[in-house]
Design a protein around this motif. Sequence first.
Motif, PDB file in Angstrom:
ATOM      1  N   GLU A  30       0.881  -1.163   0.000  1.00 51.65           N
ATOM      2  CA  GLU A  30       0.000   0.000   0.000  1.00 51.65           C
ATOM      3  C   GLU A  30       0.921   1.216   0.000  1.00 51.65           C
ATOM      4  O   GLU A  30       1.854   1.291   0.798  1.00 51.65           O
ATOM      5  CB  GLU A  30      -0.880   0.028   1.243  1.00 51.65           C
ATOM      6  N   VAL A  31       0.671   2.164  -0.890  1.00 52.40           N
ATOM      7  CA  VAL A  31       1.577   3.291  -1.047  1.00 52.40           C
ATOM      8  C   VAL A  31       0.821   4.598  -0.848  1.00 52.40           C
ATOM      9  O   VAL A  31      -0.261   4.796  -1.398  1.00 52.40           O
ATOM     10  CB  VAL A  31       2.237   3.282  -2.445  1.00 52.40           C
ATOM     11  N   ILE A  32       1.422   5.486  -0.050  1.00 52.74           N
ATOM     12  CA  ILE A  32       0.917   6.846   0.078  1.00 52.74           C
ATOM     13  C   ILE A  32       2.063   7.786  -0.299  1.00 52.74           C
ATOM     14  O   ILE A  32       3.237   7.434  -0.148  1.00 52.74           O
ATOM     15  CB  ILE A  32       0.363   7.132   1.496  1.00 52.74           C
ATOM     16  N   THR A  46       0.119  11.727  11.105  1.00 51.12           N
ATOM     17  CA  THR A  46      -1.327  11.508  11.052  1.00 51.12           C
ATOM     18  C   THR A  46      -1.751  10.173  10.451  1.00 51.12           C
ATOM     19  O   THR A  46      -2.821   9.677  10.791  1.00 51.12           O
ATOM     20  CB  THR A  46      -2.014  12.640  10.258  1.00 51.12           C
ATOM     21  N   GLU A  47      -0.960   9.613   9.570  1.00 57.32           N
ATOM     22  CA  GLU A  47      -1.309   8.331   8.932  1.00 57.32           C
ATOM     23  C   GLU A  47      -1.008   7.176   9.879  1.00 57.32           C
ATOM     24  O   GLU A  47       0.058   7.125  10.490  1.00 57.32           O
ATOM     25  CB  GLU A  47      -0.511   8.129   7.640  1.00 57.32           C
ATOM     26  N   GLN A  48      -1.920   6.270   9.971  1.00 58.35           N
ATOM     27  CA  GLN A  48      -1.739   5.088  10.807  1.00 58.35           C
ATOM     28  C   GLN A  48      -1.015   3.990  10.028  1.00 58.35           C
ATOM     29  O   GLN A  48      -1.244   3.810   8.843  1.00 58.35           O
ATOM     30  CB  GLN A  48      -3.105   4.553  11.258  1.00 58.35           C
ATOM     31  N   GLY A  49      -0.145   3.259  10.705  1.00 57.43           N
ATOM     32  CA  GLY A  49       0.407   2.027  10.164  1.00 57.43           C
ATOM     33  C   GLY A  49       1.482   2.148   9.099  1.00 57.43           C
ATOM     34  O   GLY A  49       1.647   1.233   8.296  1.00 57.43           O
ATOM     35  N   ILE A  50       2.236   3.243   9.078  1.00 60.48           N
ATOM     36  CA  ILE A  50       3.330   3.351   8.106  1.00 60.48           C
ATOM     37  C   ILE A  50       4.436   2.396   8.532  1.00 60.48           C
ATOM     38  O   ILE A  50       4.888   2.432   9.678  1.00 60.48           O
ATOM     39  CB  ILE A  50       3.865   4.794   8.014  1.00 60.48           C
ATOM     40  N   ASN A  51       4.860   1.533   7.603  1.00 62.64           N
ATOM     41  CA  ASN A  51       5.879   0.535   7.910  1.00 62.64           C
ATOM     42  C   ASN A  51       7.288   0.930   7.467  1.00 62.64           C
ATOM     43  O   ASN A  51       8.266   0.530   8.094  1.00 62.64           O
ATOM     44  CB  ASN A  51       5.520  -0.805   7.266  1.00 62.64           C
ATOM     45  N   VAL A  52       7.386   1.642   6.340  1.00 64.22           N
ATOM     46  CA  VAL A  52       8.676   2.074   5.798  1.00 64.22           C
ATOM     47  C   VAL A  52       8.470   3.424   5.129  1.00 64.22           C
ATOM     48  O   VAL A  52       7.406   3.689   4.561  1.00 64.22           O
ATOM     49  CB  VAL A  52       9.238   1.056   4.764  1.00 64.22           C
ATOM     50  N   ILE A  53       9.515   4.265   5.185  1.00 58.07           N
ATOM     51  CA  ILE A  53       9.475   5.560   4.501  1.00 58.07           C
ATOM     52  C   ILE A  53      10.568   5.593   3.450  1.00 58.07           C
ATOM     53  O   ILE A  53      11.726   5.289   3.740  1.00 58.07           O
ATOM     54  CB  ILE A  53       9.662   6.722   5.502  1.00 58.07           C
ATOM     55  N   SER A  54      10.179   5.952   2.241  1.00 61.16           N
ATOM     56  CA  SER A  54      11.115   6.181   1.137  1.00 61.16           C
ATOM     57  C   SER A  54      11.256   7.693   1.005  1.00 61.16           C
ATOM     58  O   SER A  54      10.262   8.394   0.800  1.00 61.16           O
ATOM     59  CB  SER A  54      10.552   5.576  -0.151  1.00 61.16           C
ATOM     60  N   LEU A  55      12.474   8.194   1.132  1.00 63.23           N
ATOM     61  CA  LEU A  55      12.697   9.628   1.237  1.00 63.23           C
ATOM     62  C   LEU A  55      13.692  10.110   0.190  1.00 63.23           C
ATOM     63  O   LEU A  55      14.822   9.621   0.128  1.00 63.23           O
ATOM     64  CB  LEU A  55      13.219   9.952   2.644  1.00 63.23           C
ATOM     65  N   ILE A  80      10.547   4.020  12.439  1.00 61.05           N
ATOM     66  CA  ILE A  80      10.184   3.562  11.095  1.00 61.05           C
ATOM     67  C   ILE A  80      11.440   3.569  10.228  1.00 61.05           C
ATOM     68  O   ILE A  80      12.124   4.591  10.144  1.00 61.05           O
ATOM     69  CB  ILE A  80       9.098   4.469  10.470  1.00 61.05           C
ATOM     70  N   PRO A  81      11.770   2.448   9.579  1.00 63.67           N
ATOM     71  CA  PRO A  81      12.945   2.427   8.708  1.00 63.67           C
ATOM     72  C   PRO A  81      12.798   3.431   7.564  1.00 63.67           C
ATOM     73  O   PRO A  81      11.741   3.523   6.942  1.00 63.67           O
ATOM     74  CB  PRO A  81      12.991   1.007   8.166  1.00 63.67           C
ATOM     75  N   VAL A  82      13.867   4.177   7.318  1.00 62.75           N
ATOM     76  CA  VAL A  82      13.885   5.164   6.244  1.00 62.75           C
ATOM     77  C   VAL A  82      14.902   4.724   5.196  1.00 62.75           C
ATOM     78  O   VAL A  82      16.054   4.432   5.532  1.00 62.75           O
ATOM     79  CB  VAL A  82      14.251   6.565   6.768  1.00 62.75           C
ATOM     80  N   ILE A  83      14.447   4.706   3.957  1.00 60.72           N
ATOM     81  CA  ILE A  83      15.323   4.412   2.829  1.00 60.72           C
ATOM     82  C   ILE A  83      15.484   5.700   2.044  1.00 60.72           C
ATOM     83  O   ILE A  83      14.504   6.234   1.519  1.00 60.72           O
ATOM     84  CB  ILE A  83      14.738   3.288   1.956  1.00 60.72           C
ATOM     85  N   MET A  84      16.693   6.208   2.014  1.00 57.38           N
ATOM     86  CA  MET A  84      16.992   7.457   1.311  1.00 57.38           C
ATOM     87  C   MET A  84      17.293   7.128  -0.148  1.00 57.38           C
ATOM     88  O   MET A  84      18.062   6.215  -0.440  1.00 57.38           O
ATOM     89  CB  MET A  84      18.196   8.134   1.967  1.00 57.38           C
ATOM     90  N   LEU A  85      16.664   7.868  -1.042  1.00 57.25           N
ATOM     91  CA  LEU A  85      16.885   7.709  -2.482  1.00 57.25           C
ATOM     92  C   LEU A  85      17.439   9.014  -3.033  1.00 57.25           C
ATOM     93  O   LEU A  85      16.887  10.077  -2.752  1.00 57.25           O
ATOM     94  CB  LEU A  85      15.574   7.367  -3.194  1.00 57.25           C
ATOM     95  N   THR A  86      18.507   8.925  -3.832  1.00 58.56           N
ATOM     96  CA  THR A  86      19.093  10.160  -4.325  1.00 58.56           C
ATOM     97  C   THR A  86      19.927   9.951  -5.578  1.00 58.56           C
ATOM     98  O   THR A  86      20.446   8.869  -5.823  1.00 58.56           O
ATOM     99  CB  THR A  86      19.950  10.831  -3.237  1.00 58.56           C
TER     100      THR A  86
END
Length: 129
Positions: A30-32, A46-55, A80-86
């Motif tokens: 599921e992607v937001i 505010t969002e419930q249940g975020i499992n990973v963040i792509s930043l 929450i695990p953060v994956i940085m993309l650049t």
Amino acid sequence: MTIKPKILIIEDNAVNAKLLMLFLEEAGFEVIHAIDGHTGLEMSRTEQGINVISLDRIMPDMDGLDVFKALKLGPRSWNIPVIMLTAALSTKQIEDIKFMGAFACLPKPYNKEKIVNTINEALKSRRKN
């Protein structure tokens, strides 16, 4: 009914965001999407249940590193695990980002298999903790 892992994409470039969303939705997530750092931070609160963040690392107004630091201070987002993309990465930048606590730092252009595998690794590591 299986609950899909929820991924928050913080990416200012519409083309990159659509490509990431396509990759991740095809992989069963599921992607937001947040169009900038400020919106991403608000969604992390505010969002419930975020499992990973792509930043995205490089964004106007609020840089990805500033967003990352704020996420790690947030009461709901610090773990929450953060994956940085650049696109702008030197070996030193990768080391600095990982030292700061990012789960991973991946280069652009996107590699679908690498992104999906890294998100799955982040999900597994989060379940262990």
